[in-house]
Design an enzyme around this catalytic site. Structure first.
Site, PDB file in Angstrom:
ATOM      1  N   PRO A  10       5.780   2.761   2.144  1.00  0.00           N
ATOM      2  CA  PRO A  10       7.005   2.976   1.378  1.00  0.00           C
ATOM      3  C   PRO A  10       7.504   1.733   0.647  1.00  0.00           C
ATOM      4  CG  PRO A  10       7.447   2.936   3.742  1.00  0.00           C
ATOM      5  CD  PRO A  10       5.959   3.000   3.586  1.00  0.00           C
ATOM      6  N   ASN A  11       7.986   1.991  -0.549  1.00  0.00           N
ATOM      7  CA  ASN A  11       8.622   0.996  -1.432  1.00  0.00           C
ATOM      8  C   ASN A  11       7.640   0.026  -2.074  1.00  0.00           C
ATOM      9  OD1 ASN A  11      11.368   1.919  -0.957  1.00  0.00           O
ATOM     10  ND2 ASN A  11      11.086   1.124   1.108  1.00  0.00           N
ATOM     11  N   ARG A  18      10.798  -5.148  -7.222  1.00  0.00           N
ATOM     12  CA  ARG A  18      11.480  -5.146  -5.921  1.00  0.00           C
ATOM     13  C   ARG A  18      11.582  -6.572  -5.364  1.00  0.00           C
ATOM     14  NH1 ARG A  18       8.565  -3.326  -0.245  1.00  0.00           N
ATOM     15  NH2 ARG A  18      10.440  -3.436   1.026  1.00  0.00           N
ATOM     16  N   TYR A  23       8.630 -10.657  -2.826  1.00  0.00           N
ATOM     17  CA  TYR A  23       7.374  -9.915  -2.969  1.00  0.00           C
ATOM     18  C   TYR A  23       6.570 -10.285  -4.216  1.00  0.00           C
ATOM     19  CZ  TYR A  23       9.270  -7.144   0.861  1.00  0.00           C
ATOM     20  OH  TYR A  23       9.768  -6.749   2.080  1.00  0.00           O
ATOM     21  N   ASN A  75      -1.098  -1.971   4.097  1.00  0.00           N
ATOM     22  CA  ASN A  75       0.250  -2.533   4.165  1.00  0.00           C
ATOM     23  C   ASN A  75       1.181  -1.346   4.313  1.00  0.00           C
ATOM     24  OD1 ASN A  75       2.755  -3.657   3.903  1.00  0.00           O
ATOM     25  ND2 ASN A  75       2.295  -4.806   2.024  1.00  0.00           N
ATOM     26  N   ALA A  78       7.710  -0.764   5.719  1.00  0.00           N
ATOM     27  CA  ALA A  78       8.645  -0.663   6.848  1.00  0.00           C
ATOM     28  C   ALA A  78       8.114   0.213   7.980  1.00  0.00           C
ATOM     29  CB  ALA A  78       9.985  -0.125   6.345  1.00  0.00           C
ATOM     30  N   GLU A  99      -4.409  -5.274   8.744  1.00  0.00           N
ATOM     31  CA  GLU A  99      -2.975  -5.168   8.450  1.00  0.00           C
ATOM     32  C   GLU A  99      -2.589  -6.313   7.513  1.00  0.00           C
ATOM     33  OE1 GLU A  99      -0.532  -5.355  11.968  1.00  0.00           O
ATOM     34  OE2 GLU A  99       1.326  -5.548  10.814  1.00  0.00           O
ATOM     35  N   HIS A 101       0.556  -8.016   5.031  1.00  0.00           N
ATOM     36  CA  HIS A 101       1.937  -8.076   4.549  1.00  0.00           C
ATOM     37  C   HIS A 101       2.040  -9.163   3.496  1.00  0.00           C
ATOM     38  CE1 HIS A 101       3.193  -5.287   7.572  1.00  0.00           C
ATOM     39  NE2 HIS A 101       2.536  -5.998   8.469  1.00  0.00           N
ATOM     40  N   ARG A 108      11.177 -13.728   8.822  1.00  0.00           N
ATOM     41  CA  ARG A 108      12.247 -12.902   8.252  1.00  0.00           C
ATOM     42  C   ARG A 108      13.090 -12.291   9.382  1.00  0.00           C
ATOM     43  NH1 ARG A 108       9.890  -8.959   3.959  1.00  0.00           N
ATOM     44  NH2 ARG A 108      12.120  -8.759   3.504  1.00  0.00           N
TER      45      ARG A 108
HETATM   46  C1  DQA Z   1       6.085  -5.757   3.961  1.00  0.00           C
HETATM   47  C2  DQA Z   1       7.032  -6.290   5.052  1.00  0.00           C
HETATM   48  C3  DQA Z   1       7.845  -5.167   5.651  1.00  0.00           C
HETATM   49  O1  DQA Z   1       8.728  -5.678   6.642  1.00  0.00           O
HETATM   50  C4  DQA Z   1       8.673  -4.479   4.580  1.00  0.00           C
HETATM   51  O2  DQA Z   1       9.381  -3.382   5.127  1.00  0.00           O
HETATM   52  C5  DQA Z   1       7.853  -4.058   3.405  1.00  0.00           C
HETATM   53  C6  DQA Z   1       6.831  -4.966   2.905  1.00  0.00           C
HETATM   54  C7  DQA Z   1       5.342  -6.905   3.245  1.00  0.00           C
HETATM   55  O3  DQA Z   1       4.359  -6.611   2.576  1.00  0.00           O
HETATM   56  O4  DQA Z   1       5.750  -8.071   3.342  1.00  0.00           O
HETATM   57  O5  DQA Z   1       8.079  -3.010   2.821  1.00  0.00           O
HETATM   58  O6  DQA Z   1       5.110  -4.921   4.575  1.00  0.00           O
END
Ligand code: DQA
Length: 148
Positions: A10-11, A18, A23, A75, A78, A99, A101, A108
């Protein structure tokens, strides 16, 4: 040649606009195009999938088993910090994954420091922005073709 899957949660469709200080400026399309080309140069076929919906991501993990995917680069946004369903999906298909990020989640909010995936991942890459996906691809390639 292996079939690989880049899975974004998501997102991550909002990348580029964003919270760019966290990011970065690259869009998801930029990342997907670049990683697809790099995978092809290594002899792999990369499928890309992003969803804001937990069930759609679970379904795509199940489909990866059926379509012969060898490795996932994920990735999960959240959902990393919340989703037992996605953890169970990855365990259920016994699919190896890395995994990733973009941000250093350990620097954070406290709630970002727990992942439902790190202990079952082949490896974890955090904090290097979009390069993290490339580092994951390099690691996956080495895992799949350890003698090349
Ligand atoms: C994320 C880190 C997560 O905590 C966050 O909710 C994201 C992006 C990252 O790529 O740094 O959506 O996965």
């Amino acid at each position: 040649m292996s079939r690989l899957l880049l899975l974004n949660g998501p997102n991550l469709n909002l990348l580029g606009s964003r919270e760019p200080a966290i990011y970065g400026a690259a869009t998801l399309a930029d990342i997907e195009q670049s990683l697809t080309a790099k995978a092809a140069a290594l002899g792999h076929e990369l499928a890309c999938f992003q969803s804001n919906h937990e069930g759609a991501l679970v379904d795509r993990v199940h489909a990866a088993k059926a379509d012969g995917t060898a490795f996932i680069i994920a990735n999960l946004g959240a959902y990393t910090h919340t989703s037992i369903a996605l953890r169970d999906a990855l365990l259920g298909v016994a699919m190896p994954f890395v995994e990733v990020h973009l941000s250093n989640v350990h620097a954070r909010d406290a709630f970002r420091q727990h992942s439902y995936f790190s202990d079952i991942a082949a490896g974890v890459i955090v904090g290097f922005g979009p390069i993290g996906y490339e580092l994951a691809l390099t690691a996956v390639h080495a895992r799949l073709a350890p003698h090349t």
